[in-house]
Design a protein around this motif. Sequence first.
Motif, short mmCIF file in Angstrom:
data_model
loop_
_atom_site.label_atom_id
_atom_site.label_comp_id
_atom_site.label_asym_id
_atom_site.label_seq_id
_atom_site.Cartn_x
_atom_site.Cartn_y
_atom_site.Cartn_z
N ILE A 29 0.83 -1.21 0.00
CA ILE A 29 0.00 0.00 0.00
C ILE A 29 0.86 1.26 0.00
O ILE A 29 0.61 2.20 -0.76
N VAL A 30 1.87 1.30 0.87
CA VAL A 30 2.77 2.46 0.97
C VAL A 30 4.21 1.97 1.00
O VAL A 30 4.50 0.84 1.39
N ALA A 31 5.12 2.85 0.61
CA ALA A 31 6.53 2.49 0.58
C ALA A 31 7.12 2.38 1.97
O ALA A 31 7.95 1.50 2.25
N ASP A 32 6.69 3.27 2.87
CA ASP A 32 7.24 3.27 4.23
C ASP A 32 6.42 4.21 5.10
O ASP A 32 5.53 4.92 4.62
N ILE A 33 6.74 4.22 6.39
CA ILE A 33 6.10 5.14 7.33
C ILE A 33 6.95 6.40 7.34
O ILE A 33 7.86 6.58 8.15
N ALA A 34 6.68 7.28 6.39
CA ALA A 34 7.48 8.49 6.19
C ALA A 34 6.76 9.39 5.21
O ALA A 34 5.80 8.98 4.54
N GLY A 35 7.22 10.63 5.10
CA GLY A 35 6.75 11.55 4.08
C GLY A 35 5.25 11.74 4.06
O GLY A 35 4.60 11.91 5.10
N ASP A 36 4.67 11.65 2.86
CA ASP A 36 3.24 11.91 2.69
C ASP A 36 2.37 10.90 3.42
O ASP A 36 1.19 11.19 3.70
N THR A 37 2.90 9.73 3.71
CA THR A 37 2.12 8.74 4.47
C THR A 37 1.69 9.31 5.81
O THR A 37 0.64 8.93 6.34
N LEU A 38 2.48 10.25 6.36
CA LEU A 38 2.21 10.80 7.68
C LEU A 38 1.27 12.00 7.66
O LEU A 38 0.87 12.49 8.72
N SER A 39 0.90 12.47 6.48
CA SER A 39 -0.03 13.60 6.39
C SER A 39 -1.43 13.15 6.78
O SER A 39 -1.74 11.96 6.82
N ASP A 40 -2.30 14.11 7.04
CA ASP A 40 -3.68 13.77 7.38
C ASP A 40 -4.32 12.97 6.25
O ASP A 40 -5.06 12.00 6.50
N GLU A 41 -4.04 13.36 5.01
CA GLU A 41 -4.61 12.65 3.87
C GLU A 41 -4.05 11.23 3.77
O GLU A 41 -4.79 10.27 3.50
N GLY A 42 -2.73 11.10 3.97
CA GLY A 42 -2.11 9.79 3.90
C GLY A 42 -2.62 8.86 4.98
O GLY A 42 -2.90 7.67 4.73
N LEU A 43 -2.78 9.38 6.19
CA LEU A 43 -3.29 8.56 7.29
C LEU A 43 -4.76 8.20 7.06
O LEU A 43 -5.18 7.09 7.40
N ALA A 44 -5.52 9.11 6.48
CA ALA A 44 -6.93 8.83 6.20
C ALA A 44 -7.06 7.68 5.20
O ALA A 44 -7.95 6.83 5.33
N ARG A 45 -6.16 7.64 4.21
CA ARG A 45 -6.19 6.54 3.24
C ARG A 45 -5.91 5.20 3.93
O ARG A 45 -6.57 4.19 3.63
N LEU A 46 -4.98 5.18 4.85
CA LEU A 46 -4.68 3.94 5.56
C LEU A 46 -5.84 3.55 6.48
O LEU A 46 -6.16 2.37 6.61
N ARG A 47 -6.45 4.55 7.09
CA ARG A 47 -7.55 4.29 8.02
C ARG A 47 -8.75 3.68 7.29
O ARG A 47 -9.55 2.96 7.90
N ALA A 48 -8.87 3.97 6.01
CA ALA A 48 -10.01 3.46 5.23
C ALA A 48 -9.84 2.01 4.80
O ALA A 48 -10.79 1.39 4.32
N ILE A 49 -8.65 1.46 4.99
CA ILE A 49 -8.38 0.08 4.57
C ILE A 49 -8.90 -0.89 5.64
O ILE A 49 -8.73 -0.67 6.84
N ASP A 50 -9.52 -1.97 5.21
CA ASP A 50 -9.91 -3.03 6.13
C ASP A 50 -8.66 -3.82 6.49
O ASP A 50 -8.06 -4.48 5.62
N PRO A 51 -8.21 -3.77 7.76
CA PRO A 51 -6.98 -4.48 8.12
C PRO A 51 -7.02 -5.97 7.78
O PRO A 51 -5.97 -6.56 7.46
N ALA A 52 -8.20 -6.56 7.82
CA ALA A 52 -8.31 -7.99 7.52
C ALA A 52 -7.94 -8.32 6.08
O ALA A 52 -7.65 -9.48 5.75
N SER A 53 -7.92 -7.29 5.22
CA SER A 53 -7.56 -7.51 3.82
C SER A 53 -6.05 -7.52 3.61
O SER A 53 -5.57 -7.83 2.50
N LEU A 54 -5.30 -7.19 4.65
CA LEU A 54 -3.85 -7.11 4.55
C LEU A 54 -3.21 -8.40 5.05
O LEU A 54 -3.74 -9.04 5.97
N PRO A 55 -2.05 -8.78 4.52
CA PRO A 55 -1.38 -10.00 4.98
C PRO A 55 -0.96 -9.88 6.44
O PRO A 55 -0.44 -8.84 6.87
#
Length: 282
Positions: A29-55
């Motif tokens: 989903i993301v390259a790392d926990i850094a940069g744009d991933t840490l923005s409000d928008e980046g965190l919102a995208r991660l928050r919208a993911i169903d964790p059960a869909s991830l390995p």
Amino acid sequence: MKLLRHGPAGAERPALLDADGKIRDLSGIVADIAGDTLSDEGLARLRAIDPASLPEVTPARIGACVARPGKFICVGLNYADHAKETGKAPPEEPILFMKATSAVVGPNDDIEIPRGSTKADWEVELGVVIGTRAKYVSEDKALEHVAGYCVVNDVSERAFQSERGGQWTKGKSHDTFGPIGPWLVTRDEVADPQNLALWLDVDGVRRQTGSTATMIFGVAHLVSYISQFMTLEPGDIIATGTPPGVGMGIRPEPVFLKPGQVITLGIDGLGSQHQATIEARD
């Protein structure tokens, strides 16, 4: 949301901790926990993911919860009772110093005792991770620039820090002197960063017990204050100071770290760390 990085040192992969305590890999989903991933928008995208869909993964090692921080800014004497135990007056403005980013390690990695060390010490601290660029921000807007919070052990060598001349940085920057994590807990899950209990044990003996409620300068003030002097960028870390109970403050004789000891520390809601002390490597 609790974000983390897992895998061998230098090859960590991003992940999140789900509600059941399972670690879910985010590397697709993301390259790392850094940069744009840490923005409000980046965190919102991660928050919208169903964790059960991830390995689901069972990592052998948890790494530092933020990748490649550009700055590691520390605040000195930010608890009045800690200032007192060091024999110093509480500061009128925040005392700032830098810890080398090469000191950053995972929360459970070994801590090296430097060659020639006589006064290696521990410091449990609340870490603040910046999520969006902050320059000249007001105190009432400061927390909007925070991605989240983490546990920091601001390991220090007091003789290097205070008896060798110059600034504190040389006593704060040895390799392994900056364990962070295990998780970056996003700010929406921390109702009040000024109401968090902190603790630290050495070899099973409680050495530090405190609360961020007794900080002289709170998180919002610190972010605003620091942004007047330097631009804070995503991934920058602010270590906000330590409560009393450090080794140099123990009476009648100070107590310092040596190889072969175990340090455990934590902050309510932010997780805990576990480190063994070892002799410095080449």
